[in-house]
Design an enzyme around this catalytic site. Structure first.
Site, PDB file in Angstrom:
ATOM      1  N   SER A  50       0.726  -0.957   0.208  1.00 55.88           N
ATOM      2  CA  SER A  50       0.022  -0.252   0.115  1.00 55.88           C
ATOM      3  C   SER A  50       1.145   1.485  -0.052  1.00 55.88           C
ATOM      4  CB  SER A  50      -0.541  -0.319   1.208  1.00 55.88           C
ATOM      5  OG  SER A  50      -1.324   2.129   1.633  1.00 55.88           O
ATOM      6  N   TYR A  85      -2.158  -1.401   9.852  1.00 55.87           N
ATOM      7  CA  TYR A  85      -1.937  -1.027   9.164  1.00 55.87           C
ATOM      8  C   TYR A  85      -1.311  -0.473   8.155  1.00 55.87           C
ATOM      9  CZ  TYR A  85      -4.217  -1.208   3.990  1.00 55.87           C
ATOM     10  OH  TYR A  85      -4.499  -1.640   2.657  1.00 55.87           O
TER      11      TYR A  85
END
Ligand code: NAD
Length: 261
Positions: free
Chosen positions: A143, A156
């Protein structure tokens, strides 16, 4: 361009993983799907990808990637169903947004296990076969949050940074083999995982969902547009296809300019 290749794509019953699996199948690969979710959604994904492969249903593993033994079992099942795993795409992931002093321990553990540790288990299980067959592609869907942080996403952001670190380490270990390992770092992609973050932001700031999208969710994405699933799938196809053999250990951004700012 993937004729004769086999691929295991984790978290491919929805979103980015489904997009990658479909494009791989359309490019000629035999693909095994994996994921959780509603039986009817899984059945639809299997039929959709299966149609592109010329079969009724794509092979599927319901392995829960929060469990290490399940991940290794999924790789063995894929090798049995497809004959090999030439391309491994570690894509499954979940999100939870909360300040760190309120972050639930169970969510932390689940995000680290699914978004990060499962990549270790899958790579460990799939790499020996790739080395033996003298070809392989490992693609980790990290990401933009693997390269930079945002508040309230402690688990995350930590997991995705770890994925980028793992990608680089594996790349060095296999640098002299015909196997490569790379990470894709998307910004906000129009999928259920990201779309679910719009409504809470609209409520929190008392604005429309449209405004919440551009002003808050896409605050850091200069394009102010979603990245589309197809954009990510095409990069995954490039990394799996011929001509990318010298790309190794890279963390490739596809984020509407986020990392340039
Ligand atoms: P999604 O929610 O549409 O799909 C997630 C997939 O993972 C589903 O198939 C789901 O069943 C599967 N999954 C979840 N938990 C699992 C478990 N325990 N075991 C097996 N499978 C499990 O999400 P998405 O947006 O397509 O995300 C896919 C990947 O892309 C994730 O790793 C995510 O972090 C990453 N990513 C997404 C965005 C975005 O904006 N959507 C941006 C950057 C990175």
């Amino acid at each position: 361009i993937l004729d004769g290749r086999t691929a295991l794509v984790t978290g491919s019953t929805s979103g980015i993983g489904l997009g990658i699996a479909l494009l791989y199948a359309q490019a000629g690969a035999k693909v095994m799907l994996n994921g959780l979710g509603r039986p009817e959604d899984i059945a639809r994904a299997r039929r959709e990808v299966g149609a592109a492969m010329g079969v009724d249903e794509a092979p599927f593993s319901d392995a829960d990637l929060s469990r290490g033994e399940a991940v290794a079992g999924m790789v063995r099942a894929a090798e049995a169903a497809l004959g090999s795993v030439d391309i491994l795409v570690n894509n499954a992931g979940i999100q939870h947004v909360a300040p760190i002093d309120e972050f639930p321990e169970a969510k932390w553990d689940a995000i680290i296990a699914i978004n990060f540790t499962s990549n270790f288990h899958a790579i460990k299980a799939a790499l020996p076969g790739m080395k033996k067959r003298n070809w392989g592609r490992i693609i980790n869907v990290a990401s933009a949050h693997g390269l930079v942080a945002s508040p309230y996403k402690a688990a995350y952001v930590s997991a995705k940074h770890a994925v980028v670190g793992l990608t680089k380490t594996v790349a060095l270990e296999i640098a002299r083999t015909p196997v490569t390992c790379n990470a894709i770092c998307p910004g906000f992609v129009r999928t259920p995982l990201a779309e679910a973050q719009v409504k809470p932001l609209a409520e929190k700031h008392g604005v429309s969902e449209e405004q919440a999208l551009t002003d808050y969710l896409l605050e850091k994405q200069p394009s102010k547009r979603w990245v589309e699933v197809e954009d990510v799938a095409r990069m995954a196809l490039y990394l799996a296809g011929p001509g990318s053999g010298a790309v190794n250990g890279a963390a490739l951004s596809i984020d509407g300019g986020w990392l340039a700012a």
